[in-house]
Design a protein around this motif. Structure first.
Motif, PDB file in Angstrom:
ATOM      1  N   UNK A   1       0.785  -1.156   0.064  1.00 26.01           N
ATOM      2  CA  UNK A   1       0.133   0.022   0.229  1.00 26.01           C
ATOM      3  C   UNK A   1       0.880   1.319   0.100  1.00 26.01           C
ATOM      4  N   UNK A   2       1.854   1.171   0.623  1.00 23.17           N
ATOM      5  CA  UNK A   2       2.979   2.279   0.792  1.00 23.17           C
ATOM      6  C   UNK A   2       3.266   2.704  -0.524  1.00 23.17           C
ATOM      7  N   UNK A   3       3.712   1.741  -1.290  1.00 25.95           N
ATOM      8  CA  UNK A   3       4.513   1.924  -2.494  1.00 25.95           C
ATOM      9  C   UNK A   3       3.564   2.357  -3.512  1.00 25.95           C
ATOM     10  N   UNK A   4       2.382   1.684  -3.575  1.00 26.68           N
ATOM     11  CA  UNK A   4       1.409   1.967  -4.372  1.00 26.68           C
ATOM     12  C   UNK A   4       1.207   3.794  -4.416  1.00 26.68           C
ATOM     13  N   UNK A   5       0.876   4.112  -3.148  1.00 22.52           N
ATOM     14  CA  UNK A   5       0.492   5.550  -2.656  1.00 22.52           C
ATOM     15  C   UNK A   5       1.790   6.263  -3.108  1.00 22.52           C
ATOM     16  N   UNK A   6       2.913   6.046  -2.932  1.00 15.79           N
ATOM     17  CA  UNK A   6       4.293   6.751  -3.137  1.00 15.79           C
ATOM     18  C   UNK A   6       4.185   7.066  -4.637  1.00 15.79           C
ATOM     19  N   UNK A   7       3.968   5.700  -5.624  1.00 16.16           N
ATOM     20  CA  UNK A   7       4.130   6.026  -6.880  1.00 16.16           C
ATOM     21  C   UNK A   7       3.232   6.816  -7.436  1.00 16.16           C
ATOM     22  N   UNK A   8       1.893   6.702  -7.201  1.00 13.89           N
ATOM     23  CA  UNK A   8       0.754   7.472  -7.704  1.00 13.89           C
ATOM     24  C   UNK A   8       0.850   8.993  -7.357  1.00 13.89           C
TER      25      UNK A   8
END
Length: 419
Positions: A298-305
């Motif tokens: 979840x953290x990396x998805x938020x970060x990338x978006x």
């Protein structure tokens, strides 16, 4: 978990890391400007490239030595060299003597010394902690490091131009204090880990090349290193492509105030800093009920978006929201990534593994610089897509590395977040 419950080596390292990071950030980010003004931008670029190469080689050798001679010995040796280099740097920028070339060579030696210290210090953190403690430790390290970086950058901005002599003297004094603390207060951590593993410990004569070949062959670890390169390269886009794009494209007026691209970029940095200081430890406590894999994903998805939005949007409110969300994503994934990484490396080669892991920083910095060049060709929408690709490829690498090793659930890291 409370700060006072941590092993003494950990607590001391967190204190010394804070003052060291603060001192370094007051000096090192401004050295490129200093050398460019003294010897020209082209030569300065070559000098700083040589500095990076030497630091990489020194870090690899230091990791090898730290796994054989011990963490403390290597750190003490490097700090003695660093104190000498910083003292001469101060003298070369004093009211009595000025020399850009003496400053450079001592700067080179100081950076090499820091690269020697880092693998040993990182391995000591792992040696002296349990898997349950590490999420809290890495969250605390991330929190204090960001505060130190912010304070150091402000001090450097205020005093580097007119007070280099004082800043270099301050850094030398910090190194002396750190050396005394390590000599008298820190215990060697390697023997505690290796006491029951003598049969598995490689012989001292084992080739350094064979040593690192074995590290590279560890597929789960290398997946994590590659993942770090891709994800961290997004962070290095912030002060390069994103900053340049905002300067050229962004302009807004809010409540009668004119907001230029430079001001917007400064606001993004401010939001990031404030959020890190306020939210890190509280967020770490709240996330303690979830699994490693879920938080990382979840953290990396938020970060990338969020970085994708920063690459393309010229809306003030979207940019502010993206600044909040990319900080949230980073706070979620970064300590967990470090915790998982620490748990997957073998006890007998911790410093060697951490030395290789530190190379991901240099590789990510290179990708960050290339992003500025690519951005001159691709439109902002293309860069947004590229950022998504980098983030999701990084996530794929992390998840692939985790498949090789059964990971534990994210353990509670604190009963309270107070120090």
């Amino acid at each position: 978990m409370k700060f006072r419950d941590l092993q003494s080596n950990i607590k001391i390292r967190l204190y010394t890391d804070f003052i060291t990071d603060l001192s370094q950030m007051a000096i090192f980010p401004f050295m490129a400007i200093y050398f460019s003004s003294q010897v020209g931008q082209g030569i300065a670029g070559l000098l700083l490239t040589l500095n990076v190469i030497c630091s990489i080689l020194a870090g690899l050798y230091a990791g090898y030595l730290s796994d054989r001679l011990g963490r403390k010995k290597v750190m003490i040796f490097a700090l003695i060299i660093q104190i000498g280099a910083l003292t001469i740097m101060a003298l070369a920028n004093s009211p009595w003597f000025l020399s850009v070339w003496v400053t450079y060579f001592m700067f080179l030696i100081s950076n090499v010394s820091s690269s020697v210290i880092n693998p040993a210090a990182s391995a000591m953190i792992i040696d002296s902690s349990t898997e349950k403690e590490r999420p809290y430790i890495y969250s605390l390290q991330y929190w204090s490091g960001n505060i130190a970086i912010s304070i150091g950058a402000v001090l450097g901005g205020l005093f580097f131009e007119s007070g280099r002599f004082i800043l270099f003297c301050m850094f030398a004094l910090v190194s002396i204090v750190t050396l005394l603390i390590i000599i008298f207060l820190i215990d060697e951590s390697m023997k505690e880990i290796h006491a029951h593993e003598e049969n598995n410990k490689p012989s001292f004569s084992k080739s350094i090349f064979t040593n690192y070949l074995n590290v590279i062959k560890d597929s789960k670890f290398m997946f994590f290193v590659m993942g770090t390169v891709f994800v961290l390269s997004l962070e290095f886009q912030l002060d390069k492509y994103i900053a340049v794009r905002l300067k050229e494209e962004f302009h807004a007026s809010l409540f009668g105030f004119e907001i230029t691209g430079i001001k917007m970029f400064s606001l993004i940095i401010l939001i990031n800093t404030v959020f890190v200081v306020v939210a890190t430890l509280h967020l770490s406590k709240w996330l303690s009920k979830f699994s490693h894999k879920l938080i990382l994903t979840i953290g990396l998805v938020i970060y990338s978006l969020s970085f994708s939005a920063l690459a393309v949007s010229n809306s003030f409110f979207i940019l502010v929201g993206a600044a909040v969300l990319f900080t949230l994503g980073e706070l979620m994934y970064s300590p967990i990534k470090q915790t998982i990484l620490a748990g997957m490396i073998p006890d007998h080669a911790r410093a060697s593994y951490m030395a290789v892991d530190s190379l991901s920083f240099n590789a990510a910095m290179l990708l960050g610089s290339l992003g500025l060049t690519i951005g001159a060709v691709l439109p902002s929408s293309g860069m947004a897509v590229l950022y998504l690709i980098l983030g999701f490829v990084g996530l794929f690498c992390f998840r692939s590395g985790m498949k090789h090793k059964k990971t534990t659930e994210y353990q509670p890291v604190a009963n309270e977040s107070h120090l």
